[in-house]
Scaffold this motif. Sequence first.
Motif, PDB file in Angstrom:
ATOM      1  N   ALA A  16     -39.982  39.950  73.517  1.00  0.00           N
ATOM      2  CA  ALA A  16     -40.823  41.101  73.880  1.00  0.00           C
ATOM      3  C   ALA A  16     -42.136  40.624  74.502  1.00  0.00           C
ATOM      4  N   VAL A  17     -42.742  39.588  73.906  1.00  0.00           N
ATOM      5  CA  VAL A  17     -44.018  39.084  74.444  1.00  0.00           C
ATOM      6  C   VAL A  17     -43.787  38.458  75.824  1.00  0.00           C
ATOM      7  N   ILE A  18     -42.704  37.696  75.959  1.00  0.00           N
ATOM      8  CA  ILE A  18     -42.405  37.058  77.255  1.00  0.00           C
ATOM      9  C   ILE A  18     -42.291  38.141  78.340  1.00  0.00           C
ATOM     10  N   ASP A  19     -41.565  39.222  78.030  1.00  0.00           N
ATOM     11  CA  ASP A  19     -41.378  40.303  79.014  1.00  0.00           C
ATOM     12  C   ASP A  19     -42.731  40.844  79.488  1.00  0.00           C
ATOM     13  N   GLU A  20     -43.646  41.021  78.536  1.00  0.00           N
ATOM     14  CA  GLU A  20     -44.963  41.556  78.893  1.00  0.00           C
ATOM     15  C   GLU A  20     -45.758  40.560  79.735  1.00  0.00           C
ATOM     16  N   LEU A  21     -45.709  39.281  79.339  1.00  0.00           N
ATOM     17  CA  LEU A  21     -46.479  38.267  80.069  1.00  0.00           C
ATOM     18  C   LEU A  21     -45.950  38.088  81.490  1.00  0.00           C
ATOM     19  N   VAL A  22     -44.634  38.149  81.629  1.00  0.00           N
ATOM     20  CA  VAL A  22     -44.038  37.972  82.962  1.00  0.00           C
ATOM     21  C   VAL A  22     -44.541  39.065  83.919  1.00  0.00           C
ATOM     22  N   LYS A  23     -44.809  40.250  83.367  1.00  0.00           N
ATOM     23  CA  LYS A  23     -45.290  41.360  84.210  1.00  0.00           C
ATOM     24  C   LYS A  23     -46.687  41.093  84.779  1.00  0.00           C
ATOM     25  N   VAL A  24     -47.499  40.376  84.021  1.00  0.00           N
ATOM     26  CA  VAL A  24     -48.905  40.211  84.454  1.00  0.00           C
ATOM     27  C   VAL A  24     -49.233  38.790  84.943  1.00  0.00           C
ATOM     28  N   PHE A  25     -48.315  37.835  84.729  1.00  0.00           N
ATOM     29  CA  PHE A  25     -48.540  36.463  85.202  1.00  0.00           C
ATOM     30  C   PHE A  25     -47.962  36.313  86.609  1.00  0.00           C
ATOM     31  N   GLU A  26     -48.305  35.167  87.248  1.00  0.00           N
ATOM     32  CA  GLU A  26     -47.845  34.905  88.620  1.00  0.00           C
ATOM     33  C   GLU A  26     -47.133  33.559  88.688  1.00  0.00           C
ATOM     34  N   PRO A  27     -46.396  33.331  89.791  1.00  0.00           N
ATOM     35  CA  PRO A  27     -45.722  32.042  89.954  1.00  0.00           C
ATOM     36  C   PRO A  27     -46.709  30.888  89.751  1.00  0.00           C
ATOM     37  N   GLY A  28     -46.260  29.859  89.046  1.00  0.00           N
ATOM     38  CA  GLY A  28     -47.117  28.705  88.770  1.00  0.00           C
ATOM     39  C   GLY A  28     -47.791  28.790  87.408  1.00  0.00           C
ATOM     40  N   ASP A  29     -47.906  30.013  86.867  1.00  0.00           N
ATOM     41  CA  ASP A  29     -48.497  30.172  85.530  1.00  0.00           C
ATOM     42  C   ASP A  29     -47.539  29.600  84.470  1.00  0.00           C
ATOM     43  N   ILE A  30     -48.056  29.463  83.259  1.00  0.00           N
ATOM     44  CA  ILE A  30     -47.278  28.781  82.208  1.00  0.00           C
ATOM     45  C   ILE A  30     -47.256  29.604  80.921  1.00  0.00           C
ATOM     46  N   ILE A  31     -46.061  29.908  80.476  1.00  0.00           N
ATOM     47  CA  ILE A  31     -45.903  30.598  79.184  1.00  0.00           C
ATOM     48  C   ILE A  31     -45.314  29.586  78.201  1.00  0.00           C
ATOM     49  N   VAL A  32     -45.996  29.410  77.077  1.00  0.00           N
ATOM     50  CA  VAL A  32     -45.547  28.441  76.072  1.00  0.00           C
ATOM     51  C   VAL A  32     -45.118  29.201  74.820  1.00  0.00           C
ATOM     52  N   ASP A  33     -43.942  28.893  74.302  1.00  0.00           N
ATOM     53  CA  ASP A  33     -43.548  29.464  73.013  1.00  0.00           C
ATOM     54  C   ASP A  33     -43.750  28.398  71.944  1.00  0.00           C
ATOM     55  N   GLY A  34     -44.728  28.619  71.078  1.00  0.00           N
ATOM     56  CA  GLY A  34     -45.043  27.642  70.029  1.00  0.00           C
ATOM     57  C   GLY A  34     -44.356  27.938  68.707  1.00  0.00           C
ATOM     58  N   GLY A  35     -43.427  28.886  68.699  1.00  0.00           N
ATOM     59  CA  GLY A  35     -42.726  29.233  67.454  1.00  0.00           C
ATOM     60  C   GLY A  35     -41.551  28.297  67.192  1.00  0.00           C
ATOM     61  N   ASN A  36     -40.892  28.526  66.059  1.00  0.00           N
ATOM     62  CA  ASN A  36     -39.711  27.729  65.706  1.00  0.00           C
ATOM     63  C   ASN A  36     -38.473  28.375  66.328  1.00  0.00           C
ATOM     64  N   ALA A  37     -38.381  28.345  67.664  1.00  0.00           N
ATOM     65  CA  ALA A  37     -37.249  29.000  68.321  1.00  0.00           C
ATOM     66  C   ALA A  37     -36.016  28.106  68.282  1.00  0.00           C
ATOM     67  N   LEU A  38     -34.866  28.743  68.276  1.00  0.00           N
ATOM     68  CA  LEU A  38     -33.611  27.999  68.412  1.00  0.00           C
ATOM     69  C   LEU A  38     -33.556  27.476  69.846  1.00  0.00           C
ATOM     70  N   PHE A  39     -33.237  26.189  70.009  1.00  0.00           N
ATOM     71  CA  PHE A  39     -33.359  25.574  71.335  1.00  0.00           C
ATOM     72  C   PHE A  39     -32.475  26.237  72.391  1.00  0.00           C
ATOM     73  N   THR A  40     -31.351  26.820  71.970  1.00  0.00           N
ATOM     74  CA  THR A  40     -30.508  27.488  72.966  1.00  0.00           C
ATOM     75  C   THR A  40     -31.180  28.778  73.467  1.00  0.00           C
ATOM     76  N   ASP A  41     -31.970  29.415  72.599  1.00  0.00           N
ATOM     77  CA  ASP A  41     -32.761  30.568  73.059  1.00  0.00           C
ATOM     78  C   ASP A  41     -33.789  30.096  74.081  1.00  0.00           C
ATOM     79  N   THR A  42     -34.374  28.932  73.805  1.00  0.00           N
ATOM     80  CA  THR A  42     -35.391  28.392  74.717  1.00  0.00           C
ATOM     81  C   THR A  42     -34.766  28.066  76.076  1.00  0.00           C
ATOM     82  N   ILE A  43     -33.565  27.492  76.061  1.00  0.00           N
ATOM     83  CA  ILE A  43     -32.877  27.188  77.325  1.00  0.00           C
ATOM     84  C   ILE A  43     -32.656  28.490  78.106  1.00  0.00           C
ATOM     85  N   ARG A  44     -32.189  29.515  77.390  1.00  0.00           N
ATOM     86  CA  ARG A  44     -31.939  30.822  78.034  1.00  0.00           C
ATOM     87  C   ARG A  44     -33.239  31.410  78.601  1.00  0.00           C
TER      88      ARG A  44
END
Length: 479
Positions: free
Chosen positions: A82-110
């Motif tokens: 949900a947060v990624i979706d919101e950030l993608v709307k307001v960020f631009e190419p070249g910007d960086i979104i970092v997920d610092g949570g304990n995500a499952l790596f296959t989710d991260t690949i996706r």
Amino acid sequence: AQANIGVVGLAVMGSNLARNLASRDGNTVAIFNRSYEKTRGVLDAHPEAGFLPAETYREFADTLAKPRTAIIMVKAGAGTDAVIDELVKVFEPGDIIVDGGNALFTDTIRREKAVRETGINFVGAGISGGEEGALNGPSIMPGGSDESWVTLGPILKSIAAVAEGEPCVTHVGHDGAGHFVKMIHNGIEYADMQLIAEAYDLIRRGTGKSPAEIADIFAEWNRGELESYLIEITAEVLRQVDAATGEPLVDVILDQAGAKGTGAWTVQTALDLGIPVSGIAEAVFARSLSSKPAQRAAAATLPGPSAAWTVDDPDAFVEDVRRALYASKIVAYSQGFDEIVAGAAEYGWSIQKGEIAKIWRGGCIIRAQFLNRITEAYADDPSLVALLTAPYFRDALAASQESWRRVVVAAAQAGIPSPAFSSSLAYYDGLRADRLPAALVQGQRDFFGAHTYKRVDRDGTFHTQWSGDRTEIEAQDTH
Ligand code: 6PG
């Protein structure tokens, strides 16, 4: 736009990480939380941090200098998407979104794949060290693109723990590599914790020492080759007295271990990759077994050994347990690094194993002296096929193995469960065996399923015609 870094999600981990960032020279930190009340609270509690608060994602984006860089610190799962979706709307190419949570790596690949299509960089970063680490210096395991590392690297280096003068962060590999390595860290953490718990249980039941006395033993061990954060905190937990009852706290804590799932992921992934992480698996299963009260109550009437267990020489036994713990710990790390190698091959990551050991020396839960030996082992021989065969570890295992066997025998005879100790020893003996009964398993498979086998003396694939005249024929390889 004045902030060089932003944090989304201001629960304890997020707000501590934001405070850590703000305390380092050169960083100005934008903060955002779904409810502004939380943002207000963090702002009021920490005026020294100079946070730039944002009420909306748009405002958050406008507060960030380009390339915008934001670390998401929310509970892993749907909230992250949900947060990624919101950030993608307001960020631009070249910007960086970092997920610092304990995500499952296959989710991260996706997620990385999906976000990359917008031209925005997505980095999954494992962060270890709990609340305290987030505030004072965690160990950080970022994946993602090389481009993102140019901007992100210096920021993460500014907040990471420092071990022997080096920041505990490295660009682990692309897309999900960082979260994969964090997952392995947690698997090793489970094994380490279970091994320490087994050591405590054996010493307590074998020698009758009190938790406080065993705390002293762990404190002593922490001055030697076992020196590590987990040994250190174990001594503290064992020394703690419950205010309500006056009993050792460990005696009033319900003996059912919880788990958030990262240890299970390590094992599930290992099963898919075909890597025998048996020590880690036993640690995960030991927690599951502990948390089955109905089954435990039903089984409580099952008989145990008839003879009482006595330890003749408590000091010698304690030393045997220490060595068994060290040997089993070597196995757990060896298995964990095997999984890293297999994961890297499967997902196409270039992972520097010695660097991983280095960034685990500080900040994270499994931090330990011992990790220097792992770095050295991979530096001496980058193509090392099994960590436990490196000269230093080979010597350590040689010096420990008789103790290890005595401990596992004693545990079995006394009826004290030692799944991690005994499975680690079985792994050690399995790996070093000249011949394994796997030959018989192949024979059985060929018997009932014509699954074929290979021979020790000739190339080719063979099948014995079990239901016919039992002569051997050359066959197609069907595994
Ligand atoms: C860390 C820890 C952290 C957390 C685990 C605990 O590296 O800081 O591993 O990630 O404490 O999620 O996991 P369990 O709740 O499964 O024990």
